[in-house]
Write a protein that holds these residues in place. Structure first.
Motif, mmCIF file in Angstrom:
data_model
loop_
_atom_site.group_PDB
_atom_site.id
_atom_site.type_symbol
_atom_site.label_atom_id
_atom_site.label_comp_id
_atom_site.label_asym_id
_atom_site.label_seq_id
_atom_site.Cartn_x
_atom_site.Cartn_y
_atom_site.Cartn_z
ATOM 1 N N ARG A 140 0.875 -1.169 0.000
ATOM 2 C CA ARG A 140 0.000 0.000 0.000
ATOM 3 C C ARG A 140 0.914 1.222 0.000
ATOM 4 N NH1 ARG A 140 -5.048 0.817 -1.779
ATOM 5 N NH2 ARG A 140 -6.283 2.207 -0.423
ATOM 6 N N ILE A 141 0.778 2.131 -0.996
ATOM 7 C CA ILE A 141 1.696 3.255 -1.184
ATOM 8 C C ILE A 141 0.929 4.561 -1.099
ATOM 9 C CG2 ILE A 141 3.318 4.354 -2.770
ATOM 10 C CD1 ILE A 141 3.862 1.619 -3.981
ATOM 11 N N LEU A 142 1.518 5.495 -0.319
ATOM 12 C CA LEU A 142 0.939 6.836 -0.176
ATOM 13 C C LEU A 142 1.869 7.867 -0.813
ATOM 14 C CD1 LEU A 142 -0.750 8.513 2.798
ATOM 15 C CD2 LEU A 142 1.375 9.536 2.006
ATOM 16 N N TYR A 143 1.283 8.800 -1.579
ATOM 17 C CA TYR A 143 1.990 9.955 -2.122
ATOM 18 C C TYR A 143 1.438 11.186 -1.417
ATOM 19 C CZ TYR A 143 3.570 6.899 -5.913
ATOM 20 O OH TYR A 143 4.139 5.898 -6.646
ATOM 21 N N GLY A 144 2.351 11.964 -0.784
ATOM 22 C CA GLY A 144 1.910 13.145 -0.067
ATOM 23 C C GLY A 144 2.898 14.292 -0.205
ATOM 24 N N ILE A 145 2.476 15.478 0.219
ATOM 25 C CA ILE A 145 3.315 16.680 0.203
ATOM 26 C C ILE A 145 3.656 17.025 1.644
ATOM 27 C CG2 ILE A 145 3.445 19.114 -0.428
ATOM 28 C CD1 ILE A 145 1.345 18.554 -2.578
ATOM 29 N N ILE A 146 4.994 17.050 1.958
ATOM 30 C CA ILE A 146 5.388 17.354 3.346
ATOM 31 C C ILE A 146 6.012 18.729 3.478
ATOM 32 C CG2 ILE A 146 5.694 14.912 3.882
ATOM 33 C CD1 ILE A 146 8.696 15.336 3.603
ATOM 34 N N GLY A 147 6.248 19.371 2.363
ATOM 35 C CA GLY A 147 6.818 20.715 2.408
ATOM 36 C C GLY A 147 6.864 21.319 1.020
ATOM 37 N N PRO A 148 7.246 22.588 0.909
ATOM 38 C CA PRO A 148 7.316 23.237 -0.402
ATOM 39 C C PRO A 148 8.329 22.519 -1.314
ATOM 40 C CG PRO A 148 7.403 24.862 1.364
ATOM 41 C CD PRO A 148 7.563 23.530 2.000
ATOM 42 N N GLY A 149 7.808 21.955 -2.419
ATOM 43 C CA GLY A 149 8.675 21.275 -3.377
ATOM 44 C C GLY A 149 9.197 19.943 -2.907
ATOM 45 N N ILE A 150 8.683 19.431 -1.782
ATOM 46 C CA ILE A 150 9.132 18.136 -1.245
ATOM 47 C C ILE A 150 7.948 17.180 -1.207
ATOM 48 C CG2 ILE A 150 10.233 16.930 0.665
ATOM 49 C CD1 ILE A 150 12.024 18.984 -0.700
ATOM 50 N N LEU A 151 8.102 16.070 -1.931
ATOM 51 C CA LEU A 151 7.046 15.053 -1.978
ATOM 52 C C LEU A 151 7.513 13.792 -1.265
ATOM 53 C CD1 LEU A 151 5.905 15.365 -5.723
ATOM 54 C CD2 LEU A 151 5.221 16.745 -3.745
ATOM 55 N N LEU A 152 6.521 13.035 -0.810
ATOM 56 C CA LEU A 152 6.797 11.817 -0.042
ATOM 57 C C LEU A 152 6.155 10.621 -0.725
ATOM 58 C CD1 LEU A 152 7.694 10.304 2.613
ATOM 59 C CD2 LEU A 152 5.428 10.917 3.517
ATOM 60 N N GLN A 153 6.921 9.530 -0.877
ATOM 61 C CA GLN A 153 6.377 8.223 -1.286
ATOM 62 C C GLN A 153 6.606 7.269 -0.128
ATOM 63 O OE1 GLN A 153 8.514 5.725 -4.084
ATOM 64 N NE2 GLN A 153 6.593 5.129 -5.115
ATOM 65 N N LEU A 154 5.521 6.888 0.526
ATOM 66 C CA LEU A 154 5.594 6.042 1.721
ATOM 67 C C LEU A 154 4.868 4.723 1.434
ATOM 68 C CD1 LEU A 154 6.246 5.619 4.728
ATOM 69 C CD2 LEU A 154 4.104 6.808 5.272
#
Length: 472
Positions: A140-154
């Motif tokens: 199960r994969i989550l794509y999120g935004i954690i800061g300006p111009g920084i993305l997260l793939q968890l």
């Protein structure tokens, strides 16, 4: 032989009921397990999604508080703590380039979904999807935004959930197998219990077909449909046995009553033929033959009328009849016969009423009762015909005489065909008059009864449903 027996079992009602019960039970259980499976699967997936979202919020907060370097350190530590085969983390730029990640040696085949990144940047909301590493291993994969111009793939492994679902599926198959056996056994038991009454009816019918007319279906203690069927079947058997006995009695009576006039006819003819004599003896023989033939025809016609009336095949008229007037006319008709025997014939109208019925049949019914009353009343006696309304519900016609009466043992069978009391056997008659009267009364929805005291007289009472109130 075994194949025939097995085929016979497959055709039984109990086997079909068993299949239906087992089929319904298995289908219902299958639906229940399917719904439970969907619920468990959805619950586990939602729990994983909530965990991913929670971690996304934690990393986003950490990013705002301590910056990207703190996030990089925490990502590596969390992956190591949870197990590098359990979760992975990638930090991305908006174009999908990875600039930091946890140990990806186990997750090297996991690619970055461009469509998910595009949707994330467009909606500014976390995007969650499921990716399969192998046939049994899903992530199960989550794509999120954690800061300006920084993305997260968890990503988080769903291996534990998959194992749980597989265990549930194995348990489901085992339970279904046991349920099939149990449902079939319970279904067979219940079907056999339900059809025992039907088998008892069938067995009794076979005994009766072999001639055991006294056999009856045994009743159970349960007040169910099968017991009601058995009681109805027994009542039908009682009725059939009564009809068979009546037919036998009628046949015996017919044989006896036909034999006497036929014997007389033959005797007259034989005596006349072997004894020379004048022509008037032949004329007397012919007259006696005609008289006996008329008697036979009258008896046969009366029997036919009784049978047709009881069977309901006689086409009756539906006239509106004033019973007080019809009864008065009947008295006037029988008055000469009563006067010849020095009998007082009286009519008492104590309540006029009307009925719907067939006028000739009603006339004949009353005529039979008056004829019997006059016939069995000695000279100096009296016969009274009375009409009245009983409590405003039924119209009554009563014939009361002071004749020889009827003994107690003869009261019940007095309305049977060809039945004649001991006192009446010396009088002319066929024993069909009262049977005919009863059949006609019942065909009009009424009843007929008798009370009597030997040596004092009898009272015949007819009750008929009223047609409508009289017009004043």
């Amino acid at each position: 032989m075994f194949s025939k027996s097995r085929f016979k079992v497959l055709r039984t009602l109990a086997f079909r009921l068993t299949l239906w019960y087992a089929g319904v039970s298995i289908f219902s259980s299958g639906i229940a397990f399917l719904l439970f499976y969907v619920f468990i699967n959805t619950f586990l997936q939602n729990a994983t999604d909530q965990e991913l979202l929670s971690r996304d919020k934690e990393l986003s907060s950490l990013m705002h508080l301590n910056g990207i370097e703190a996030v990089k350190r925490v990502v590596v530590l969390e992956a190591q703590a949870a197990g590098e085969k359990k979760i992975f983390v990638r930090l991305l730029y908006p174009d999908g380039t990875t600039f930091s990640s946890s140990n990806m040696s186990f997750w090297k085949n996991i690619e970055i979904s461009r469509e998910s990144l595009k949707k994330l940047l467009q909606d500014q909301k976390p995007v969650i999807e499921t990716t399969a590493i192998s046939q049994k291993h899903k992530v199960r994969i989550l794509y999120g935004i954690i800061g300006p111009g920084i993305l997260l793939q968890l990503g988080q492994s769903m291996e534990n959930q998959t194992r749980f679902i597989e265990a549930f599926q194995r348990m489901f198959m085992a339970v279904m197998a046991a349920l099939i056996v149990f449902s079939a056994w319970i279904g067979w038991f219940m079907a056999r219990r339900a059809t025992l009454g039907v088998e008892a009816v069938t067995k009794t019918a076979k005994y009766i077909a072999e001639g055991a007319m006294d056999e009856r279906v045994p009743l159970n203690q349960r007040d169910d449909e099968i017991n009601e069927l058995a009681m109805t079947f027994n009542r039908m058997l009682d009725h059939i046995q009564t009809l068979v006995q009546n037919i036998k009695d009628i046949s015996d009576n017919i044989a006896h009553d036909l034999r006497s006039p036929i014997t007389r006819i033959r005797g007259l003819a034989e005596v006349t033929l072997i004894t020379p004599g004048p022509m008037n003896e032949f004329e007397n023989m012919a007259a006696s033959t005609i008289e006996e033939c008329d008697r036979l025809l009258d008896m046969i016609n009366t029997m036919l009328v009784i049978s047709k009336t009881e069977a309901g095949v006689v086409k009756k008229e539906n006239d509106l009849i004033s019973m007080d007037k019809l009864a008065e006319q009947a008295c006037e008709l029988f008055l000469p016969a009563a006067e010849d025997k020095d009998i007082v014939l009286a009519f008492r109208n104590e309540g006029p009423f009307q009925i719907h019925g067939d006028r000739p049949m009603i006339q004949r019914m009353i005529a039979n009762l008056l004829d019997n009353a006059i016939k069995y009343t000695p000279s100096g006696g009296s016969v009274t015909l009375r009409t009245y309304v009983d409590s405003g519900k039924t119209g009554c016609v009563e014939v009361m005489d002071t004749g020889i009466g009827i003994s107690q043992k003869d009261l019940d069978p007095i309305f049977e065909r060809f039945y004649r009391c001991d006192q009446s056997r010396s009088m002319p008659g066929t024993g069909l008059g009262l049977s005919l009267a009863k059949a006609m009364v019942r065909s009009h929805g009424g009843t007929i009864s008798v009370t009597s005291t030997p040596g004092k007289g009898s009272i015949f009472l007819i009750r008929l449903p009223l047609a409508e109130p009289l017009q004043k």
